[in-house]
Design an enzyme around this catalytic site. Structure first.
Site, PDB file in Angstrom:
ATOM      1  N   THR A  43       3.966  -5.116   6.378  1.00  0.00           N
ATOM      2  CA  THR A  43       2.601  -5.624   6.499  1.00  0.00           C
ATOM      3  C   THR A  43       2.598  -7.075   6.958  1.00  0.00           C
ATOM      4  O   THR A  43       1.805  -7.474   7.817  1.00  0.00           O
ATOM      5  CB  THR A  43       1.876  -5.518   5.144  1.00  0.00           C
ATOM      6  OG1 THR A  43       1.916  -4.162   4.704  1.00  0.00           O
ATOM      7  CG2 THR A  43       0.435  -5.970   5.256  1.00  0.00           C
ATOM      8  N   TYR A 106      -5.871   4.896   4.745  1.00  0.00           N
ATOM      9  CA  TYR A 106      -7.133   5.371   5.321  1.00  0.00           C
ATOM     10  C   TYR A 106      -7.390   6.855   5.034  1.00  0.00           C
ATOM     11  O   TYR A 106      -8.480   7.220   4.613  1.00  0.00           O
ATOM     12  CB  TYR A 106      -7.215   5.119   6.843  1.00  0.00           C
ATOM     13  CG  TYR A 106      -8.596   5.402   7.402  1.00  0.00           C
ATOM     14  CD1 TYR A 106      -9.634   4.504   7.208  1.00  0.00           C
ATOM     15  CD2 TYR A 106      -8.867   6.579   8.091  1.00  0.00           C
ATOM     16  CE1 TYR A 106     -10.908   4.768   7.686  1.00  0.00           C
ATOM     17  CE2 TYR A 106     -10.133   6.856   8.570  1.00  0.00           C
ATOM     18  CZ  TYR A 106     -11.152   5.952   8.366  1.00  0.00           C
ATOM     19  OH  TYR A 106     -12.416   6.211   8.828  1.00  0.00           O
ATOM     20  N   TYR A 132       6.645   2.472  -0.272  1.00  0.00           N
ATOM     21  CA  TYR A 132       5.841   1.249  -0.428  1.00  0.00           C
ATOM     22  C   TYR A 132       4.478   1.628  -0.972  1.00  0.00           C
ATOM     23  O   TYR A 132       3.693   2.291  -0.300  1.00  0.00           O
ATOM     24  CB  TYR A 132       5.752   0.556   0.935  1.00  0.00           C
ATOM     25  CG  TYR A 132       4.952  -0.719   1.004  1.00  0.00           C
ATOM     26  CD1 TYR A 132       4.560  -1.431  -0.123  1.00  0.00           C
ATOM     27  CD2 TYR A 132       4.582  -1.240   2.243  1.00  0.00           C
ATOM     28  CE1 TYR A 132       3.834  -2.601  -0.032  1.00  0.00           C
ATOM     29  CE2 TYR A 132       3.862  -2.422   2.354  1.00  0.00           C
ATOM     30  CZ  TYR A 132       3.485  -3.093   1.212  1.00  0.00           C
ATOM     31  OH  TYR A 132       2.760  -4.258   1.312  1.00  0.00           O
ATOM     32  N   ARG A 137      -4.264  -2.000  -0.051  1.00  0.00           N
ATOM     33  CA  ARG A 137      -4.365  -1.817   1.402  1.00  0.00           C
ATOM     34  C   ARG A 137      -4.545  -0.358   1.808  1.00  0.00           C
ATOM     35  O   ARG A 137      -5.099  -0.075   2.862  1.00  0.00           O
ATOM     36  CB  ARG A 137      -3.130  -2.393   2.097  1.00  0.00           C
ATOM     37  CG  ARG A 137      -3.096  -3.919   2.136  1.00  0.00           C
ATOM     38  CD  ARG A 137      -1.933  -4.415   2.982  1.00  0.00           C
ATOM     39  NE  ARG A 137      -1.883  -5.873   3.026  1.00  0.00           N
ATOM     40  CZ  ARG A 137      -2.414  -6.631   3.977  1.00  0.00           C
ATOM     41  NH1 ARG A 137      -3.073  -6.061   4.985  1.00  0.00           N
ATOM     42  NH2 ARG A 137      -2.300  -7.942   3.939  1.00  0.00           N
ATOM     43  N   LYS A 161       8.817  -0.034  -3.480  1.00  0.00           N
ATOM     44  CA  LYS A 161       8.252  -1.386  -3.475  1.00  0.00           C
ATOM     45  C   LYS A 161       6.900  -1.264  -4.156  1.00  0.00           C
ATOM     46  O   LYS A 161       5.963  -0.684  -3.604  1.00  0.00           O
ATOM     47  CB  LYS A 161       8.091  -1.912  -2.050  1.00  0.00           C
ATOM     48  CG  LYS A 161       7.379  -3.267  -1.987  1.00  0.00           C
ATOM     49  CD  LYS A 161       7.107  -3.704  -0.554  1.00  0.00           C
ATOM     50  CE  LYS A 161       6.327  -5.026  -0.519  1.00  0.00           C
ATOM     51  NZ  LYS A 161       5.996  -5.450   0.859  1.00  0.00           N
ATOM     52  N   ILE A 203      10.519  -7.642  -2.516  1.00  0.00           N
ATOM     53  CA  ILE A 203      10.246  -7.765  -1.084  1.00  0.00           C
ATOM     54  C   ILE A 203       9.129  -8.793  -1.004  1.00  0.00           C
ATOM     55  O   ILE A 203       8.004  -8.533  -1.408  1.00  0.00           O
ATOM     56  CB  ILE A 203       9.876  -6.422  -0.440  1.00  0.00           C
ATOM     57  CG1 ILE A 203      11.064  -5.464  -0.552  1.00  0.00           C
ATOM     58  CG2 ILE A 203       9.476  -6.620   1.016  1.00  0.00           C
ATOM     59  CD1 ILE A 203      10.799  -4.069  -0.018  1.00  0.00           C
TER      60      ILE A 203
END
Length: 291
Positions: A43, A106, A132, A137, A161, A203
């Site tokens: 990202t 999404y 992840y 997000r 993550k 991370i």
């Protein structure tokens, strides 16, 4: 292999193209500063606005510059399963050590859909996967029970993550997935607490600008020097807050620009910080001796 402080690298641009010289220099500086691993095309690397050709080029540059000195965990996820397969296949072909695979964003898949997504990728490409999970997000939270099922049924899934900043959830992941499952903090504010309950590293965004401190924090914890680890945690706290004055990676890219390491150029729809905020950021960096 995927233990310690990994930097989620920014992607430098110049005139809307990848600035390869600045990128290679950033990678080399990270290595000189003792970072444990690197993550291109996450990202923070503005992967959402990279073309497939650019995405692959960024991974290739990183792998080539690193030359095996630290692990490279290549961002390869997508909300389109076939696209994720393509990018993961390239990550393997490029000799990246593993793939960082975000949960589909999404689409808002069910938990069963998440399992099917990762099974489909693993059926086509076998390499280490770090999943992840960043609900802020993606609008979907990968639940600990789902991750445990993936752990049991998809051998490629070796870690996660966790960017929920929810220590209760992180603890349950470790409880259900076992202590040998690799849990990496995805929030710079929670690195030390995550290590304390069994995580293996981070991370990190802030390690773009202060790699030695973040790797030093993890090293100190692993060596049993909790006082030093706490000191570094609190030393990094103001910088961590500053990195989220605006949407990531706007502040970290601006910070690297103020440090003279790259252009402040971002890709739309992201915009540069306004002058007032940039001045505030510069003050934080100055207090830390970075500018």
């Amino acid at each position: 292999m995927f233990r310690g402080a990994f930097t989620a690298l920014v992607t430098p641009f110049k005139n809307d193209s990848i600035d390869e010289d600045a990128y290679r220099a950033l990678v080399e500086w990270q290595l000189e500063q003792g970072i444990h691993g690197l993550v291109p095309c996450g990202t923070t690397g503005e992967s959402a606005t990279l073309s497939h050709a650019e995405h692959k080029r960024v991974i290739s540059i990183c792998v080539d510059q690193v030359k095996g000195r630290v692990p490279v965990l290549a961002g390869a996820g997508s909300n389109n399963t076939s696209e994720a397969i393509e990018l993961t296949r390239f990550a393997k072909e490029s000799k990246a050590d593993g793939a960082l695979l975000i949960t589909p964003y999404y689409n808002k898949p069910t938990q069963e859909g998440l399992i099917a997504h990762f099974k489909a990728i693993a059926a086509e490409v076998s390499m280490p996967f770090i999943v992840y999970n960043v609900p802020g997000r993606t609008a979907t939270n990968l639940l600990p029970e789902t991750l445990a099922e993936m752990r049991r049924t998809i051998s490629e899934v070796i870690g996660v993550k966790e960017a929920t900043a929810d220590l209760t959830q992180i603890s349950k992941v470790l409880e259900l997935c076992g202590r040998d499952f690799l849990v990496l903090s995805g929030d710079d504010f929670t690195v030390l607490p995550t290590l304390a309950i069994g995580g293996v590293g981070a991370i990190s965004v802030v390690s773009n600008i202060k790699p030695a401190a973040m790797s030093g924090l993890v090293n100190a914890f692993n060596q049993g020097d909790l006082d030093k680890a706490r000191d570094l945690h609190f030393q990094l706290a103001p910088l961590c807050r500053a990195m989220f004055m605006r949407t990531n990676p706007i502040p970290v890219k601006t910070a690297l620009y103020l440090m003279g390491r790259l252009s402040p150029e971002l890709r739309l729809p992201l915009l540069r910080m306004d002058a007032k905020l940039e001045s505030e950021l510069k003050s934080v960096l100055a207090t830390d001796g970075l500018v």
